[in-house]
Every structure is written in structure tokens, then in C-alpha cells.
Motif scaffolding. Structure first.
Motif, PDB file in Angstrom:
ATOM      1  N   LEU A  71       0.141   9.741  -2.104  1.00  0.00           N
ATOM      2  CA  LEU A  71      -0.175  10.617  -2.978  1.00  0.00           C
ATOM      3  C   LEU A  71      -0.310  10.281  -4.379  1.00  0.00           C
ATOM      4  CD1 LEU A  71      -0.462  13.934  -2.815  1.00  0.00           C
ATOM      5  CD2 LEU A  71       2.066  14.186  -3.669  1.00  0.00           C
ATOM      6  N   MET A  72       0.614   9.609  -4.756  1.00  0.00           N
ATOM      7  CA  MET A  72       0.517   8.651  -6.128  1.00  0.00           C
ATOM      8  C   MET A  72      -0.915   7.667  -6.018  1.00  0.00           C
ATOM      9  SD  MET A  72       2.816   9.757  -7.995  1.00  0.00           S
ATOM     10  CE  MET A  72       2.820   8.433  -9.267  1.00  0.00           C
ATOM     11  N   GLY A  73      -1.476   7.075  -5.273  1.00  0.00           N
ATOM     12  CA  GLY A  73      -2.492   6.360  -4.936  1.00  0.00           C
ATOM     13  C   GLY A  73      -3.576   7.299  -5.219  1.00  0.00           C
ATOM     14  N   TYR A  74      -3.735   8.706  -4.718  1.00  0.00           N
ATOM     15  CA  TYR A  74      -4.550   9.385  -4.760  1.00  0.00           C
ATOM     16  C   TYR A  74      -5.053   9.960  -6.237  1.00  0.00           C
ATOM     17  CZ  TYR A  74      -6.435   9.778   0.073  1.00  0.00           C
ATOM     18  OH  TYR A  74      -6.850   9.438   1.273  1.00  0.00           O
ATOM     19  N   LEU A  75      -3.865  10.316  -6.747  1.00  0.00           N
ATOM     20  CA  LEU A  75      -3.957  10.967  -7.991  1.00  0.00           C
ATOM     21  C   LEU A  75      -4.145  10.089  -9.280  1.00  0.00           C
ATOM     22  CD1 LEU A  75      -0.968  10.670  -9.911  1.00  0.00           C
ATOM     23  CD2 LEU A  75      -0.128  12.325  -8.142  1.00  0.00           C
ATOM     24  N   LYS A  76      -3.826   8.565  -9.043  1.00  0.00           N
ATOM     25  CA  LYS A  76      -4.130   7.708  -9.960  1.00  0.00           C
ATOM     26  C   LYS A  76      -5.435   7.124  -9.900  1.00  0.00           C
ATOM     27  CE  LYS A  76       0.581   6.744 -11.420  1.00  0.00           C
ATOM     28  NZ  LYS A  76       1.834   5.557 -11.464  1.00  0.00           N
ATOM     29  N   ASP A  77      -6.246   7.172  -9.026  1.00  0.00           N
ATOM     30  CA  ASP A  77      -7.379   6.776  -8.389  1.00  0.00           C
ATOM     31  C   ASP A  77      -8.489   7.538  -9.291  1.00  0.00           C
ATOM     32  OD1 ASP A  77      -9.516   5.415  -7.426  1.00  0.00           O
ATOM     33  OD2 ASP A  77      -9.157   5.817  -5.367  1.00  0.00           O
ATOM     34  N   VAL A  78      -9.070   6.947 -10.186  1.00  0.00           N
ATOM     35  CA  VAL A  78     -10.043   7.561 -11.184  1.00  0.00           C
ATOM     36  C   VAL A  78     -11.354   7.747 -10.257  1.00  0.00           C
ATOM     37  CG1 VAL A  78      -8.977   7.240 -13.262  1.00  0.00           C
ATOM     38  CG2 VAL A  78     -10.583   5.629 -12.255  1.00  0.00           C
ATOM     39  N   SER A  79     -11.511   6.760  -9.192  1.00  0.00           N
ATOM     40  CA  SER A  79     -12.668   7.097  -8.461  1.00  0.00           C
ATOM     41  C   SER A  79     -12.847   8.286  -7.555  1.00  0.00           C
ATOM     42  CB  SER A  79     -13.103   5.602  -7.796  1.00  0.00           C
ATOM     43  OG  SER A  79     -11.966   5.409  -6.772  1.00  0.00           O
ATOM     44  N   GLN A  80     -11.590   8.769  -7.562  1.00  0.00           N
ATOM     45  CA  GLN A  80     -11.323  10.029  -6.430  1.00  0.00           C
ATOM     46  C   GLN A  80     -12.107  11.062  -6.719  1.00  0.00           C
ATOM     47  OE1 GLN A  80     -10.275  10.418  -3.367  1.00  0.00           O
ATOM     48  NE2 GLN A  80      -9.715   8.314  -3.008  1.00  0.00           N
ATOM     49  N   TRP A 136      -4.152  10.215   9.558  1.00  0.00           N
ATOM     50  CA  TRP A 136      -5.365  10.952   9.070  1.00  0.00           C
ATOM     51  C   TRP A 136      -5.688  10.941   7.807  1.00  0.00           C
ATOM     52  CZ3 TRP A 136      -4.898  17.126   8.559  1.00  0.00           C
ATOM     53  CH2 TRP A 136      -6.212  17.357   8.656  1.00  0.00           C
ATOM     54  N   CYS A 137      -4.562  11.072   6.727  1.00  0.00           N
ATOM     55  CA  CYS A 137      -5.075  10.954   5.345  1.00  0.00           C
ATOM     56  C   CYS A 137      -5.358   9.792   4.927  1.00  0.00           C
ATOM     57  CB  CYS A 137      -3.684  11.421   4.513  1.00  0.00           C
ATOM     58  SG  CYS A 137      -3.148  13.185   4.600  1.00  0.00           S
ATOM     59  N   ARG A 138      -4.966   8.573   5.543  1.00  0.00           N
ATOM     60  CA  ARG A 138      -5.456   7.256   5.422  1.00  0.00           C
ATOM     61  C   ARG A 138      -7.068   7.019   5.723  1.00  0.00           C
ATOM     62  NH1 ARG A 138      -0.216   5.901   7.338  1.00  0.00           N
ATOM     63  NH2 ARG A 138       1.177   5.208   5.439  1.00  0.00           N
ATOM     64  N   THR A 139      -7.395   7.863   6.772  1.00  0.00           N
ATOM     65  CA  THR A 139      -8.851   7.514   7.473  1.00  0.00           C
ATOM     66  C   THR A 139      -9.806   8.583   6.750  1.00  0.00           C
ATOM     67  OG1 THR A 139      -8.223   8.948   9.187  1.00  0.00           O
ATOM     68  CG2 THR A 139      -7.888   6.512   9.213  1.00  0.00           C
ATOM     69  N   GLU A 140      -9.257   9.786   6.359  1.00  0.00           N
ATOM     70  CA  GLU A 140     -10.400  11.003   5.730  1.00  0.00           C
ATOM     71  C   GLU A 140     -11.237  10.537   4.882  1.00  0.00           C
ATOM     72  OE1 GLU A 140     -12.504  13.944   6.366  1.00  0.00           O
ATOM     73  OE2 GLU A 140     -10.597  13.966   7.683  1.00  0.00           O
ATOM     74  N   ARG A 141     -12.551  10.886   5.186  1.00  0.00           N
ATOM     75  CA  ARG A 141     -13.567  10.514   4.173  1.00  0.00           C
ATOM     76  C   ARG A 141     -14.203  11.924   3.405  1.00  0.00           C
ATOM     77  NH1 ARG A 141     -11.241   6.833   4.278  1.00  0.00           N
ATOM     78  NH2 ARG A 141     -11.702   4.645   4.903  1.00  0.00           N
ATOM     79  N   ASN A 142     -13.880  12.993   3.932  1.00  0.00           N
ATOM     80  CA  ASN A 142     -14.396  14.131   3.457  1.00  0.00           C
ATOM     81  C   ASN A 142     -13.420  14.752   2.252  1.00  0.00           C
ATOM     82  OD1 ASN A 142     -14.983  17.136   2.980  1.00  0.00           O
ATOM     83  ND2 ASN A 142     -16.203  16.976   5.095  1.00  0.00           N
TER      84      ASN A 142
END
Length: 648
Positions: free
Chosen positions: A258-267, A229-235
Motif C-alpha cells: 500500500l505504501m509503495g502504491y501511494l508514494k509512487d507518483v507514476s501510478q 494478485w495485487c503485485r501482478t494486476e495491471r488494470n
């Protein structure tokens, strides 16, 4: 403020409405009966509202019914429950909400009967949430109530097809999980509900899942579901909640995500903050993996990273952390110093103390004062500074740190701690009195020490000004009750500030306000139709310049920014209090609420929600929403100023 009789108010009301220019849109209070309902509600006079429940006007029946959500006098529960069968769905929605607010277990069967008969999806959803709210409240009070726990079976068994049903069911689950019920049946149904819904229902589902305190996330099948679910969620609003879930799964896959999300400055900024917060609780993520985030341009990210490191061993990285943070603002530098002190047996006291003494800005000093809490070697200096400091925010922060020092493992060998606490209490400051009162309930005191403490704190009750200092009054009462055989009643605030209906008459329903801060501007849409007392007080204070040059004294990223305190420490208020005004608005991002220390104690302090905060609903009045400049709201730090508030 000049007061008028109701009749005089209504005459002025009508004249004012007639004089409005065409560019102003009237609010709903040109209706004389609506004014009376809201005034009766403000006075908590439910008895005289009852006749309006039988009005031929849907508008009046709805307003009368909804008023009991704020009054919350359970002696009127039967009158409110009767409105669940009203001919109009808006009244039934109001009745469900008010019933949930009243929180009586005996209403559960009535609500379930109403749900079976209800055809409107929004009303059905509101009924379900009311059931969940009552279950959560009742469980908190009595964890073995069989009738309460049986409602989980009911919620698990119902079938629904509409968005309104799913949203209400999810919010019901939120209140149940929030209360600490660990029955997994509602959690097991979440994947199905999420598959069938979107928008705010998905957000409600995610928030309900995050609040679950059981072992559901430890099951391998559930872990796999959440990761997919975390890999596909867009909201992004849903993702904020998902970050917490990843932290609870705590395996290699969740770590990598988690590391991918926190390091992705486009998030989204708030998603990254949630990811950093979760990383702090994940054992698999080490300090060195977070170091790069300390160079992030977003102050919130850096502060959350430092907070996350508090849960980890940073001894090997202390020097590098201090070097990276040295060029940042005082709030970040002080946090880095506190982190270093916590991981070095408090051996950072001299550096923190030097930075504190060298600072010229009051809130820079506040930041360093708070950092001192980890440096027990400076206990004597901190105590001495408290006794001479005159500025409220700084005195409060120093007292917090002095108390924190005595809760550290290597706490000061201070045989005079009680004497020092009493010295602080006996100073003429309501903020430090409240802090000391709370601490006296926490420390172990001998019989003689309790006697000494009581002799010093009891006389303070007579000197406090009510309602302005009610929070301090009640903290002292709680302490007296805790350390003595006495059972004093906490102070309740009497009705003391009638709504200024003359002013309300002049406020358009879409009134906007511009808040100019040291970080930029943001716009508020005031909700006078829903919270006339809160809005009229806010406008009066704004027009008088009350908010100009006040500070934001409380900031919690991904939660709220709060300001408007005349003292600057969160303990200040006006000489009057307002009645709580609860309605069908939700604490979504940008919701603006009034701070309080309990029902009907609202005053001048207000806060803006960063994200969805459903646990505040029905507890804090919402009187506005941000309608532009939310990016500014999400940059505000403690010590930033409200330069001015302008009525547009």
C-alpha cells in the motif's frame, strides 16, 4: 416552456428531421411509435405501452420492455417476464434488466428458468445480475428469507464460459455483497473467475469483492491470494478496488504494498487516492509515514491524506501539518486546521474563526465554516453567524458545523440547543430547515420538547413549494413521524414537465457539449437516444445560460464532482422535475448523471463519476459521458466554477 399535443409534436418532428443538414446525424426519434413509447413511459402509463410488447418491430418491443425499468410498476411484472422468451436477444436483455429493476422475489424462479434456456451471453449475464439485484434488495428488507438466500447456492453452482456470463455473475455478486450478505461462497469463487476473465468483468469482480462485509480477508490463504494478485494486476480500475482490500488485510506485507502504491507518483491518480484512503484505516500505518504526502502537487492526494489522518493520532505532528499546508488553497488549509482541532480538543477555534472572517471568497469561507465543526468553543459565534448570513452555501455549511459541534465528545454545554435549532429552522431557508429536521430526529427530546418542536416545524409544510422543495418537505415529514404518533405520507412528485419533443427532434444522436470551468474544459457526449427528457432539459438550461457561473458544490475524490445547483449548497432545483430514465448504460469513469432526492425528482444538478460506481446504476439517470478532458474533471474542487456550457 410552450407545450404541444403529441400529434403536433410529431408533425414538427418529421419536418425538423427533413430540414437537417447532412452534417447532422438524426437520433432515433424520427420513429413516431418510439416517441409515443417514450412519452407514455415519461407519464408512467404502463397500460398503454403493453400493446407495443407484441409489435412486429424489435426496436419497439425493446423500447417498450425497457420502459418498465423506469416505470417500475410491479403490477406489470408478468408482462415484462413474458419478454424473457422473446425471439430477439436485445428484447430479452431489456426484459432481464427491467425485471431486476422491479425487484420482486417471485421473479427469481422465472429468471432462473430463462437463464437455463438463454443462449446469448449478454442476455445470460443480464439475467444473472437481475437475480443478484433482487436478492440484495429483498435481503435488505427481510434478512431471513430462505428463498432469497437459496439463490447464492444457485449462483455458486452455475458453470459459465463466456465473458458475458462472468460479468453478469460478478455484478450479481456485487448487489448481494452490497446488501450485507456475508455468505462466503461467491467470494471463494472469485479467484477462479478472475483467472478466466479480463476487461470490465475483472472490474466487476473487484468491486464485488470490495463490497463484501464478512471475514473473508482474514483467512491466511485469501490474504496470500490477494497480495499476489495485487503485485501482478495491471488494470488501474481494478487496482483502485485492490487498495481497499490491502487495507482490510492489514498486515506488514499489505502495508508495504500500500505504501509503495501511494508514494509512487507514476501510478494512476485514482489508485493513489484509493491507497491513501485505505492507509487511513490501516492501524499499522502511522501519521508520520503519511506526512510527506502533504507536499504532493495533487490536491486530491493531500485532501485524502488529511482525511486519512483523521483516523489517527496526529497530536505530535500538528504543527508540522499546519506548516506544510499553510501555503495551499483554503480547502486544504481549512482541512488541516480541522484535523488539528480534532486532535487538540477543539483548541483551534480562534484560528479557524479568524481565517473564516478574513476570507473574501464565499467558498473559502465555506471551507473554514466546515472546519468549525471540530471547534466547539466557537458554538455561540457560529449560531449567531447563521442567523445573519444570507448566502445559501455559507448558511448551510455553518449549520452543518453547529450541529456537528453538538455531536463531539466535548460538545458545548448549550442548554438552549433546541431553542437555537428552532431559531435556525424558522428562518426562510430550505437548506437549513432540512438540516435541522434531520437533527431533531437524532437528539433526545423530552415530551414537552417534542411538542415544542412539532409546533414549530409542522406549519412549514404548507409554505414549501413543490416540486422544487420536495426534499425539505419530506425531511420534515420524516421528523414529524419520528417524534409524534402521526404517520404523514411523504410527498410524491406528480408528472409536471412533458418532454420537449420539438427540441429532441433537433438533437443529433452524438450531440457534444463543452463545459468550461475555472480548471479547464471537458467535453460531454449527450445520450439523447437513451434519456431524451434529461438531455432536452439539460440543453434548454445550457442554452439559457442557467449553468454559467454556477459552482461545483460537492466533490468526493474517487467518486463524483457535482454542480449546477442554483443555490450553491446542493438544495436548489428548478420549478419542475424530470422523470428518471434508466437504461443499460453503466456508471463507468466519466458517466454523467442527474442528481435526485428519489425516483422521478431529477432537476438541474448533475455529477460526473470519477471511477466505476455500480451502486448508482438503476438509481440515477445517466444522460452523458465525458469524451475528453477527464484530467480536468479530476482536478475540480468545491468552489470551482462552471464558467459556461456550450452546445457544439
Amino acid at each position: 416552456m410552450k407545450q404541444f399535443t403529441l400529434g403536433a409534436c410529431l408533425c414538427i418532428f418529421i419536418l425538423s428531421c427533413q430540414d437537417k443538414g447532412s452534417d447532422k446525424t438524426n437520433n432515433k426519434f424520427s420513429n413516431v411509435d418510439l416517441v409515443k413509447i417514450y412519452e407514455l413511459s415519461d407519464k408512467r402509463n404502463g397500460k398503454d405501452i403493453i400493446p407495443y410488447l407484441k409489435s412486429s418491430s424489435v426496436v419497439l418491443r425493446e423500447a417498450a420492455t425497457l420502459s418498465f425499468a423506469s416505470i417500475r410498476d410491479t403490477s406489470f411484472i408478468r408482462n415484462v417476464e413474458n419478454m424473457l422468451s422473446d425471439s430477439d436477444f436485445v428484447v430479452r436483455i431489456a426484459a432481464a434488466y427491467a425485471t431486476g429493476q422491479m425487484g420482486l422475489v417471485k421473479s427469481l424462479n422465472t429468471l432462473k428458468t430463462a437463464f437455463d434456456k438463454e443462449q446469448d451471453e449478454t442476455a445470460r449475464g443480464e439475467i444473472l445480475e437481475a437475480i443478484g439485484k433482487i436478492v440484495g434488495l429483498s435481503y435488505s428488507q427481510n434478512k431471513t428469507d430462505a428463498l432469497v438466500l437459496s439463490q447464492i447456492r444457485f449462483l455458486d453452482s452455475i458453470r459459465f464460459d463466456t465473458h458475458g456470463d462472468r460479468r453478469g455473475w460478478s455484478k450479481a455478486a456485487f448487489w448481494i455483497h452490497q446488501a450485507g450478505i456475508t455468505d462466503e461462497r461467491l467470494m471463494n469463487r472469485m479467484p477462479f473467475v478472475l483467472q478466466k476473465t479480463d476487461g470490465d468483468s475483472r472490474i466487476a469482480c473487484a468491486n464485488a469483492m470490495v463490497r463484501f462485509k464478512g471475514n473473508w480477508f482474514e483467512d491466511q490463504k485469501n490474504k496470500k491470494y490477494v497480495l499476489t494478485w495485487c503485485r501482478t494486476e495491471r488494470n488501474s480500475d481494478v487496482r483502485i478496488a485492490q487498495m481497499t482490500m490491502l487495507g482490510r488485510i492489514n498486515n506488514l506485507d499489505s502495508k508495504n504494498l500500500l505504501m509503495g502504491y501511494l508514494k509512487d507518483v507514476s501510478q494512476d491518480q485514482l489508485v493513489r487516492i484509493a491507497a491513501v484512503r485505505a492507509a487511513g484505516k490501516m492501524q499499522k500505518i502511522k501519521t508520520k509515514e503519511l506526512l510527506e504526502l502533504l507536499k504532493d502537487q495533487d490536491d486530491y492526494i493531500v485532501l485524502e491524506c488529511l482525511a486519512a489522518m483523521m483516523n489517527k493520532n496526529t497530536t505530535a505532528q500538528n504543527d508540522e501539518i499546519l506548516t506544510i499546508c499553510n501555503s495551499r488553497d483554503a480547502v486544504i488549509r481549512s482541512s488541516a486546521m480541522k484535523l488539528s482541532a480534532m486532535n487538540n480538543s477543539g483548541k483551534m477555534g480562534e484560528q479557524i474563526w479568524s481565517a473564516y472572517k478574513a476570507s473574501t471568497s464565499i467558498y473559502d469561507k465555506v471551507h473554514y465554516a466546515r472546519a468549525l465543526g471540530a471547534s466547539t468553543e466557537k458554538a455561540n459565534e457560529c449560531h449567531a453567524e447563521i442567523l445573519i448570513e444570507k448566502q445559501f452555501p455559507l448558511k448551510y455549511a455553518l449549520t452543518e458545523s453547529y450541529i456537528e459541534m453538538h455531536h463531539q465528545k466535548n460538545k458545548p454545554t448549550d442548554t438552549n440547543y433546541l431553542t437555537h435549532l428552532i431559531e435556525i429552522f424558522n428562518q426562510d431557508d430550505i437548506g437549513t430547515k432540512a438540516l435541522v429536521a434531520i437533527e431533531l430526529r437524532e437528539v433526545k427530546l423530552s415530551k414537552e420538547e417534542k411538542k415544542s418542536a412539532l409546533e414549530n416545524i409542522r406549519p412549514a409544510l404548507a409554505s414549501l413549494v413543490i416540486p422544487r422543495e420536495i426534499e425539505t418537505y419530506n425531511e420534515i415529514v420524516k421528523t414529524i413521524n419520528a417524534i409524534s404518533p402521526e404517520t404523514l405520507a411523504e410527498k410524491k412528485v406528480d408528472f409536471n414537465h412533458p418532454i420537449d419533443w420539438t427540441l429532441v427532434a433537433s438533437i443529433p444522436h452524438d450531440q457534444k457539449v463543452k463545459v468550461t470551468t475555472t480548471k479547464g474544459e471537458f467535453i460531454l457526449d449527450l445520450k439523447v437516444n437513451d434519456a431524451p427528457g434529461s438531455v432536452s432539459s439539460f440543453i434548454t438550461l445550457a442554452k439559457s445560460g442557467f449553468y454559467n457561473n454556477k459552482y461545483f458544490h460537492r466533490v468526493i475524490p474517487n467518486f463524483v464532482i457535482q454542480g449546477g445547483c442554483p443555490r450553491g449548497d446542493g438544495m436548489g432545483g428548478t420549478d419542475y422535475t424530470l422523470r428518471s430514465e434508466f437504461g443499460l448504460h453503466s456508471y463507468s469513469p466519466g458517466a454523467v448523471g442527474l442528481a435526485s432526492s428519489g425516483s422521478d425528482t431529477e432537476s438541474c444538478q448533475w455529477f460526473v463519476a470519477h471511477t466505476h460506481t455500480p451502486h448508482l446504476e438503476g438509481r440515477y439517470s445517466i444522460f452523458a459521458y465525458v469524451n475528453g478532458g477527464m484530467e480536468v474533471v479530476k482536478k475540480i474542487l468545491v468552489g470551482d466554477q462552471i464558467l459556461k456550457v456550450e452546445i457544439l
